[in-house]
Write an enzyme that holds these catalytic residues in place. Structure first.
Site, PDB file in Angstrom:
ATOM      1  CG  HIS A  35      -0.354   0.233   2.524  1.00  0.00           C
ATOM      2  ND1 HIS A  35      -0.049  -0.783   3.390  1.00  0.00           N
ATOM      3  CD2 HIS A  35       0.012   1.379   3.147  1.00  0.00           C
ATOM      4  CE1 HIS A  35       0.480  -0.281   4.496  1.00  0.00           C
ATOM      5  NE2 HIS A  35       0.518   1.031   4.375  1.00  0.00           N
ATOM      6  CB  SER A  51       3.537   1.764   6.485  1.00  0.00           C
ATOM      7  OG  SER A  51       3.093   0.748   5.619  1.00  0.00           O
ATOM      8  CG  ASP A  65      -0.042  -4.093   2.596  1.00  0.00           C
ATOM      9  OD1 ASP A  65       0.121  -3.515   1.512  1.00  0.00           O
ATOM     10  OD2 ASP A  65      -0.094  -3.488   3.687  1.00  0.00           O
TER      11      ASP A  65
END
Length: 264
Positions: free
Chosen positions: A109, A212, A139
């Protein structure tokens, strides 16, 4: 207050004990009985965690979401969509898993829709990243850089984690490079409300925007998870974060690096 100080001291001493060898001696000369610390481990691991900046264009689905008045109200955006909002800039983290080949793993993402990927190393070198492959379902994304003298983070085994194990989240939250936060594994096989497909490591180690794609490591400095998302405000940590188990991530990476030839 005295009781809390005793608890905190016991926690630090317990973490330090995990970093000792079988004889009870520190693995690194800089660790002393007088100053328990995770610094020697972090000195080995931090060079393998990189900052990733992405320049790209929003997809039609993302533009549709951006046009939703309720979505714009929730995130404090102006009522009207501006033309420049078709482009986006994002910043997160990545982990070097193969120093010789310049292979870096991050979250899908973060780099989804990227037209340009810039990778900044711990020593401030800035490199251009090339997308190798992505697995949206897990992901996971793999990018590659051309550089020498990279440092890889050694892989651990997320299958052996237990609730209560100490872990450290490393990344670049809010653009603050090489940031480490300490916590514990607070859940195993957790369901992530943001990404319900698959099971995650739940942790109370602070994971914030920019983390992230960064590393979740055990006290030995082994990669056990890839920081993925958090629950709560979009601008702060609420004590519940999620990381992709490295066992699942490694399977996705192996498929991307060594795809099975299709049968005609």
């Amino acid at each position: 207050m005295v009781r809390q100080m005793a608890i905190d001291l016991a926690m630090v001493m317990s973490i330090t004990a995990c970093a000792l060898d079988g004889t009870g001696s520190p693995k690194d000369d800089t660790v002393t009985d007088a100053m328990p610390t995770l610094a020697p481990m972090l000195e080995r691991v931090l060079p393998g965690v990189v900052s990733i900046a992405v320049d790209g264009r929003l997809s039609a689905e993302e533009m549709l979401l951006l046009r939703d008045p309720e979505f714009r109200r929730m995130f404090g955006l102006p009522k009207r969509v501006q033309p420049e909002e078709r482009r986006f800039l994002a910043q997160g983290s990545g982990i070097v898993i193969d120093a010789a080949n310049g292979t870096i793993v991050t979250t899908h993402h973060l780099v989804d829709g990227a037209e340009e990927i810039s990778v900044t190393l711990a020593d401030a070198r800035r490199l251009s990243g090339r997308m190798i492959g992505a697995d949206a379902a897990n992901d996971i994304a793999v990018i590659q850089v051309e550089s020498r003298d990279l440092v890889a983070v050694p892989l651990g085994n997320s299958d052996t984690l237990r609730v209560g194990d100490y872990v450290v989240a490393i990344g670049n939250p809010f653009g603050l490079a090489q940031t480490a936060t300490l916590g514990i594994v607070s859940g195993i096989g957790a369901r992530n409300p943001v990404e319900p497909d698959g099971r995650f490591i739940q942790t109370d180690a602070a994971i914030n925007p920019g983390n992230s794609g960064g590393a979740l490591v055990n006290v030995r400095g082994e990669l056990v998870g890839i920081n993925d998302s958090l629950i709560g405000s979009a601008v702060s940590n609420s004590g519940i974060g999620f990381a992709i188990p490295i066992t699942r991530a490694k399977q996705a990476v192996d498929r991307l690096l060594h795809p099975t030839p299709s049968r005609s």
